[in-house]
Design a protein around this motif. Structure first.
Motif, PDB file in Angstrom:
ATOM      1  N   SER A 289     102.590 130.285  90.711  1.00 48.92           N
ATOM      2  CA  SER A 289     102.525 129.854  92.116  1.00 48.92           C
ATOM      3  C   SER A 289     101.084 129.468  92.463  1.00 48.92           C
ATOM      4  O   SER A 289     100.124 129.913  91.823  1.00 48.92           O
ATOM      5  N   ARG A 290     100.946 128.653  93.465  1.00 53.69           N
ATOM      6  CA  ARG A 290      99.612 128.220  93.901  1.00 53.69           C
ATOM      7  C   ARG A 290      98.759 129.417  94.304  1.00 53.69           C
ATOM      8  O   ARG A 290      97.588 129.531  93.930  1.00 53.69           O
ATOM      9  N   GLU A 291      99.344 130.347  95.046  1.00 58.10           N
ATOM     10  CA  GLU A 291      98.608 131.533  95.519  1.00 58.10           C
ATOM     11  C   GLU A 291      98.163 132.409  94.355  1.00 58.10           C
ATOM     12  O   GLU A 291      97.034 132.883  94.316  1.00 58.10           O
ATOM     13  N   ARG A 292      99.044 132.624  93.398  1.00 59.89           N
ATOM     14  CA  ARG A 292      98.706 133.469  92.250  1.00 59.89           C
ATOM     15  C   ARG A 292      97.610 132.816  91.395  1.00 59.89           C
ATOM     16  O   ARG A 292      96.708 133.484  90.912  1.00 59.89           O
ATOM     17  N   HIS A 293      97.690 131.499  91.228  1.00 60.61           N
ATOM     18  CA  HIS A 293      96.660 130.779  90.468  1.00 60.61           C
ATOM     19  C   HIS A 293      95.317 130.876  91.186  1.00 60.61           C
ATOM     20  O   HIS A 293      94.286 131.119  90.560  1.00 60.61           O
ATOM     21  N   LEU A 294      95.330 130.691  92.490  1.00 61.91           N
ATOM     22  CA  LEU A 294      94.104 130.791  93.281  1.00 61.91           C
ATOM     23  C   LEU A 294      93.521 132.198  93.171  1.00 61.91           C
ATOM     24  O   LEU A 294      92.318 132.374  92.980  1.00 61.91           O
ATOM     25  N   GLU A 295      94.382 133.194  93.258  1.00 61.59           N
ATOM     26  CA  GLU A 295      93.932 134.580  93.163  1.00 61.59           C
ATOM     27  C   GLU A 295      93.233 134.854  91.836  1.00 61.59           C
ATOM     28  O   GLU A 295      92.088 135.311  91.802  1.00 61.59           O
ATOM     29  N   THR A 296      93.907 134.578  90.737  1.00 58.32           N
ATOM     30  CA  THR A 296      93.336 134.933  89.433  1.00 58.32           C
ATOM     31  C   THR A 296      92.082 134.125  89.128  1.00 58.32           C
ATOM     32  O   THR A 296      91.121 134.655  88.562  1.00 58.32           O
TER      33      THR A 296
END
Length: 167
Positions: free
Chosen positions: A71-78
């Motif tokens: 997901s976009r959010e998970r990619h941004l987070e990591t």
């Protein structure tokens, strides 16, 4: 922590949604949420990637870690946490992957391996930090209160059992 700033407080692995939907509404449901993340969710995936940093090529692991962040959010987070960790850890050890987008567990695991920290101890600290960050979110948002938060944190010893499984 201001002493080692990565910005982990800005991400909750879905906990904010779980609190808003009342899935997590007290200390018991928080314990279950964290346990599920560490045994079946993003916490597990990150732990496995982190632990492989002592044995695998960082570039290959990083490619896999970024691919798993679907997901976009998970990619941004990591990637944001990875970048912040690389900057903070750069005070102590040279970066393993320079000028590349780096996933948080790969940045942290590679730095620990490069500094000669044992995999088991490093993974235990990584998972403890993961669980402590989520507990801190719940103390403020549920709210479960500081005493219940301490009780959840004392229960986080279960995280150590998962550490032995991953190692």
């Amino acid at each position: 922590s201001p002493a080692f700033p990565t910005g982990a407080f800005a991400y909750s692995h879905g906990l904010e949604w779980a609190i808003d939907s009342r899935t997590v509404h007290d200390a018991a449901t928080l314990k279950d949420w964290i346990a599920d993340l560490v045994t079946r969710g993003s916490g597990w995936n990150d732990a496995v990637l982190f632990a492989r940093c002592w044995e695998e090529d960082a570039a290959s692991l990083n490619e896999l870690a970024l691919a798993l962040a679907t997901s976009r959010e998970r990619h941004l987070e990591t990637s944001q946490l990875g970048r912040a960790f690389r900057i903070a850890a750069g005070v102590f050890t040279p970066a393993v992957l320079d000028d590349e987008e780096i996933a948080y567990p790969v940045a942290a695991g590679s730095a620990c391996a490069a500094m000669g920290i044992g995999r088991h101890d490093a993974l235990l600290a990584y998972l403890q930090g993961f669980a402590a960050t989520l507990t801190s979110v719940a103390v403020r948002l549920v709210p479960i209160g500081q005493t219940a938060g301490l009780e959840v944190r004392s229960e986080e010893r279960r995280v150590g059992k998962e550490c032995r499984t991953v190692c």
